[in-house]
Design an enzyme around this catalytic site. Structure first.
Site, PDB file in Angstrom:
ATOM      1  N   GLU A 101      -8.026   2.363   1.168  1.00 39.44           N
ATOM      2  CA  GLU A 101      -8.425   1.482   0.072  1.00 39.44           C
ATOM      3  C   GLU A 101      -8.869   0.099   0.529  1.00 39.44           C
ATOM      4  O   GLU A 101      -9.598  -0.595  -0.175  1.00 39.44           O
ATOM      5  CB  GLU A 101      -7.253   1.338  -0.917  1.00 39.44           C
ATOM      6  CG  GLU A 101      -6.198   0.299  -0.561  1.00 39.44           C
ATOM      7  CD  GLU A 101      -5.483   0.548   0.762  1.00 39.44           C
ATOM      8  OE1 GLU A 101      -5.086  -0.436   1.405  1.00 39.44           O
ATOM      9  OE2 GLU A 101      -5.314   1.724   1.150  1.00 39.44           O
TER      10      GLU A 101
ATOM     11  N   ASP B  64       0.340  -5.297   4.722  1.00 36.01           N
ATOM     12  CA  ASP B  64      -1.046  -4.856   4.541  1.00 36.01           C
ATOM     13  C   ASP B  64      -1.929  -5.970   4.005  1.00 36.01           C
ATOM     14  O   ASP B  64      -3.129  -5.794   3.879  1.00 36.01           O
ATOM     15  CB  ASP B  64      -1.100  -3.634   3.624  1.00 36.01           C
ATOM     16  CG  ASP B  64      -2.234  -2.692   4.001  1.00 36.01           C
ATOM     17  OD1 ASP B  64      -2.645  -2.697   5.174  1.00 36.01           O
ATOM     18  OD2 ASP B  64      -2.719  -1.959   3.121  1.00 36.01           O
TER      19      ASP B  64
ATOM     20  N   ASP C  36       0.839  -1.197   0.000  1.00 31.10           N
ATOM     21  CA  ASP C  36       0.000   0.000   0.000  1.00 31.10           C
ATOM     22  C   ASP C  36       0.871   1.242   0.000  1.00 31.10           C
ATOM     23  O   ASP C  36       1.425   1.629   1.022  1.00 31.10           O
ATOM     24  CB  ASP C  36      -0.926  -0.009   1.217  1.00 31.10           C
ATOM     25  CG  ASP C  36      -1.824   1.212   1.269  1.00 31.10           C
ATOM     26  OD1 ASP C  36      -2.009   1.859   0.210  1.00 31.10           O
ATOM     27  OD2 ASP C  36      -2.352   1.520   2.347  1.00 31.10           O
TER      28      ASP C  36
ATOM     29  N   LYS D  18       1.761   7.801   0.971  1.00 30.56           N
ATOM     30  CA  LYS D  18       2.261   7.729   2.336  1.00 30.56           C
ATOM     31  C   LYS D  18       3.669   8.304   2.412  1.00 30.56           C
ATOM     32  O   LYS D  18       4.462   8.154   1.466  1.00 30.56           O
ATOM     33  CB  LYS D  18       2.330   6.267   2.798  1.00 30.56           C
ATOM     34  CG  LYS D  18       1.011   5.557   3.001  1.00 30.56           C
ATOM     35  CD  LYS D  18       1.265   4.113   3.412  1.00 30.56           C
ATOM     36  CE  LYS D  18      -0.010   3.307   3.575  1.00 30.56           C
ATOM     37  NZ  LYS D  18      -0.766   3.707   4.757  1.00 30.56           N
TER      38      LYS D  18
ATOM     39  N   ARG E 274     -10.923  -0.929   2.838  1.00 37.55           N
ATOM     40  CA  ARG E 274     -12.369  -1.096   3.018  1.00 37.55           C
ATOM     41  C   ARG E 274     -13.087  -1.162   1.671  1.00 37.55           C
ATOM     42  O   ARG E 274     -14.178  -1.735   1.592  1.00 37.55           O
ATOM     43  CB  ARG E 274     -12.909   0.038   3.885  1.00 37.55           C
ATOM     44  CG  ARG E 274     -12.858   1.421   3.279  1.00 37.55           C
ATOM     45  CD  ARG E 274     -12.934   2.516   4.334  1.00 37.55           C
ATOM     46  NE  ARG E 274     -11.719   2.553   5.142  1.00 37.55           N
ATOM     47  CZ  ARG E 274     -11.550   3.386   6.162  1.00 37.55           C
ATOM     48  NH1 ARG E 274     -12.492   4.238   6.507  1.00 37.55           N
ATOM     49  NH2 ARG E 274     -10.413   3.368   6.850  1.00 37.55           N
TER      50      ARG E 274
END
Length: 460
Positions: A312, A251, A233, A240, A314
């Site tokens: 992302e 992740d 991610d 990030k 969810r």
């Protein structure tokens, strides 16, 4: 790597486990030579201490293992594992000192001292073997230990070798081992078969996004496990910072934990119908990456405004949960490394879970202690529903304000399971520092508690 007990036929050294307050009373029943040896070597029964006692011909006659005080044991998941790590290579059997209600979990901790992630470099691990004590379910303990090996290995593997394709291969290998069916919907087929949010999140990556499905069992209650498989991610266009990206190989910890749980269920032959759904993607950067402000339409038909591309997980879970609901299972469980808010709330050691079902909550809470797999119930607080409703769409994937981040994420997911009985875990799946029975790195969180609770929850 396979973790197992030593054969009961192997010669083994007696191991006496001594709690610190009990040392004097234990010594009273020992000969003068033993009392002198213990005193000379400064053995106090402190946690992690070991003392090898020589026999008449120089061989080890027995071993003492310190079990510490009750207060010290309360701070460790597997206190005996501290001593097991300190023992020299050999085969041992527990002769005394472990309470009956702790015996199975201490044996599990001992086995897990043998774990090391050595794919890229040699790593040290415990070399002391243990004969399974009489009365414990050795098969169940070995099953839990090797499910943990699978989960840890998957989480520890870097994204260069654990993308959606490799996660698919891991699921296929598990299915093949237990005679389960495994199917995959990948790339453009996700759009054709109405999994738009899985496709959207993963379309910018080199490896195509996919939905991995595993099915096992033909009778009994229907259990569906959904695991977040975001193999890396970046945060997407809401990129990030480097420090926050450092652990993003983990992740996909939800998927790793779900596969570990599935392994245990299949190996122990639970009488149920198991379905595993893993949306596997990489949240990457490219010209076709999804953007803040986009509005997506989910498989369920609910629209979602994207206010942060770093929320992302969810999104991909939502499409998989909508599919899960369609078959009307008796129970749906999702596991995901979903929010930093959960870590702020309970830290890295507890696995927070959400459910509206009191029976599920009670069963999990009791099972957690018995399985040395701590969980903590969090609230599906319905009044916060308004926080995930942006007005321009049905749902907001990243509500502003920063309050109740884990709860709002859980409420978002609940919208996609309808009336199904549902449990959601917002886990960390990472051990920040080495502890007895737990190496630094990938970690199973929740599967043993779920395994122990399932008979009560599903009436098995």
């Amino acid at each position: 790597m396979t973790l197992s007990f030593a054969p009961s036929s192997d010669p083994s050294i007696p191991l006496h486990v001594i709690a610190q307050p009990d040392l004097d009373s234990w010594l009273q029943d020992q000969p003068d030579t033993v009392r002198a040896w213990v005193a000379a070597n400064g053995f106090t029964g402190a946690m992690g201490q070991t003392l090898l006692a020589p026999g008449a011909h120089g061989a080890v006659d027995f071993v003492l293992a310190g079990y510490g005080t009750e207060d010290k044991r309360a701070r460790k998941r597997f206190p005996l594992a501290a001593a097991a790590m300190a023992l020299p290579e050999g085969t041992y059997h527990i002769a005394s000192g472990i309470p009956a209600d702790r015996l199975e979990m201490e044996c599990l901790g001992w086995l897990m001292t043998g774990y090391a992630f050595d794919r890229y470099a040699s790593q040290s691990a415990g070399t002391a073997a243990l004969v399974a004590p009489e009365g414990v379910d050795a098969n169940r303990i070995e099953t839990m230990a090797n499910a943990e090996v699978l989960t840890r290995d998957l989480v520890n593997t870097p994204a260069s070798d654990m993308g959606p394709e490799q996660l698919q291969q891991a699921a296929e290998a598990l299915a093949s081992e237990f005679g389960a069916a495994c199917s995959v919907i990948s790339g453009a087929a996700l759009l054709e078969q109405n999994f738009p949010m899985i496709h959207t999140v993963g379309r910018a990556a080199e490896q195509a996004p996919r939905l991995i499905e595993l099915n096992w069992g033909s009778s009994g209650p229907k259990l569906t496990l959904v695991g977040k498989g975001v193999c890396f991610d970046t945060g997407g266009l809401n990129l990030k910072p480097g420090a926050s990206m450092g652990l993003m190989k983990k992740d996909m910890g939800g998927a790793a934990n779900v596969l570990g749980l599935a392994r245990m269920i299949m190996q122990l032959g639970f009488p149920l119908q198991l379905r595993v759904l893993i949306p596997a993607v990489e949240n990457a950067l490219a010209g076709n990456a999804f953007r803040p402000g986009d509005i997506l339409t989910s498989r369920k038909g609910l629209t979602v405004e994207i206010n942060n591309t770093d929320a992302e997980g969810r999104l991909v879970l939502a499409d998989a949960l909508a599919l899960a609901e369609e078959s009307e299972p008796d129970l749906v469980i999702s596991m995901a490394t979903l929010t930093g808010a959960a870590r702020v709330a309970v830290g890295p050691d507890l696995a927070p879970f959400y459910t509206d079902d009191q029976r599920c909550a009670s069963a999990l809470s009791h099972a957690a202690e018995a399985s040395a797999d701590p969980v903590w119930r969090m609230p599906f607080h319905t009044p916060y529903e308004a926080m995930i409703e942006p007005g321009i769409a049905d749902l907001d994937n990243a509500p502003s304000g920063g309050f109740a981040g884990s709860i709002t994420a859980a409420l978002f997911l609940r919208r996609f399971v309808g009336a199904c009985r549902y449990i959601h875990f917002d886990i960390y799946s990472w051990q920040p520092s080495k502890e007895p029975g737990r190496t630094k790195g990938g970690l199973g969180q929740g599967p043993r508690a779920v395994l122990t609770a399932l008979p009560e929850i599903l009436g098995l």
